[in-house]
Each structure stands twice: as C-alpha cells, then as structure tokens.
Design an enzyme around this catalytic site. Structure first.
Site, PDB file in Angstrom:
ATOM      1  CG  ASP A  16      -1.754   1.189   1.398  1.00 29.53           C
ATOM      2  OD1 ASP A  16      -2.350   1.631   0.389  1.00 29.53           O
ATOM      3  OD2 ASP A  16      -1.840   1.729   2.520  1.00 29.53           O
ATOM      4  CG  ASP A  18      -1.617   7.633   0.656  1.00 31.07           C
ATOM      5  OD1 ASP A  18      -0.579   8.215   0.328  1.00 31.07           O
ATOM      6  OD2 ASP A  18      -2.656   7.666  -0.034  1.00 31.07           O
ATOM      7  CG  ASN A  61      -8.132   1.723  -2.676  1.00 28.54           C
ATOM      8  OD1 ASN A  61      -7.952   1.046  -3.681  1.00 28.54           O
ATOM      9  ND2 ASN A  61      -8.712   1.246  -1.586  1.00 28.54           N
TER      10      ASN A  61
END
Length: 179
Positions: A16, A18, A61
């Site tokens: 991922d 962030d 995302n």
C-alpha cells in the site's frame, strides 16, 4: 517453519502507499509532491526489498481523484517523484496500480477487491499469490491480500477485523528481518 527464510526472487511484494511508504494525511489526500513525505526508513527498506523480491508492486486507492480534489496526472507526478527517490537510493518498484474510483462507483476495483492484484499478475505472469506478501496499514489492505491468497503484514497500530499473518511497527522494521 520460518517463512522469512523462504523469501527469494520468486516472491512478489505488494505494498500500500499512504501510511506505509509515505505519511498518511488524516482526512485528506496527498495531492502534490510538497504533501508527500517518506516515512523514516522507507528508502532503506526498498533497497533491501530490491535484493530480495523478484517483483515489487504498489497498489493504492486514490479516491481523491474520483472526488475531483486532484487529477490522475497529479497522482502520476507524485509517483514519478517517489520512484525517482526510491531509485536514487538503489531501490526499485516494478509497477504502481492506482484505483481512482469512488467507493460508491459500481464495479470499482478499489481494495479490498483483489482486481489490482490480478492486473499485476496479468502484466507479470510469474506472480504467484502463494509466494506474495501484501503489506498495508488498514483492514482493506489485509482483506485485499487475503482475497488474493497472499501472506499479509500489517504496519502500525490501526485495529483491523481481518487478522494479518504478521505485524510490524514500520516497513523498515520488516525489511531489517530480511537482511
């Protein structure tokens, strides 16, 4: 069995962004390079990962695009900066997959959907999810990894419903055990 000893170039690392690579902005989005700040130790971690994993993939995302707070071009500029800094420290990332859609968009491919993992496997057919690790800091990251059949590692303290296979304080603390 010590799974850490099994990791070699046949393994893929999914990350991922962030909260794992860069500091997460609470109730906001990283919209430009000035708002992007590497978490301490991350660049050193990428150097270690580059010597261990055959593929390194980022899955992120970025709903701020869907909300109109930034453009995909803004996200790409941040990623160009991030990749340059990682490469300058002898690290690498093979590809970044971004989902700019809103949660409410029908048929979106946001995590926890494993569709970004399948996109990566399409681009890199050698990816074997049973030899893949997903590292994230949220429940959706853990579900994403689990949904694709990966080993999951949680970074940080956020409570999650989807129990990870392992947990570390930071990306660098995980990287250190691979040395």
């Amino acid at each position: 069995m010590d799974w850490k000893r099994l990791i070699d170039k046949s393994w893929t690392l999914f990350l991922d962004r962030d909260g794992v690579i860069n500091v997460r902005l609470i109730d906001d989005y990283v919209k430009n390079i000035n708002e992007f700040e590497f978490i301490p130790g991350v660049l050193d971690a990428f150097k270690i990962f580059s010597g261990k994993f055959g593929r390194i993939i980022i899955v992120t995302n970025q709903q701020g695009v869907g909300k109109g707070l930034m453009t995909l071009d803004d996200v790409n500029k941040v990623h160009d900066y991030m990749l340059k800094e990682i490469e300058n420290q002898k690290g690498r990332v093979d590809k970044i997959y971004v989902c700019p859609q809103l949660k409410s968009d029908p048929d979106n491919f946001r995590k926890p959907s494993p569709r970004m993992a399948f996109m990566a496997q399409h681009d890199f057919p050698e990816i074997d999810f049973e030899k893949s690790i997903m590292i994230g800091d949220s429940n959706s990251d853990m579900e994403f990894g689990r949904n694709a059949g990966m080993f999951t590692i949680l970074i940080g303290d956020e409570p999650v419903k989807c129990k990870p296979n392992s947990k570390f304080e930071s990306l660098f603390s995980f990287a250190k055990i691979l040395k």
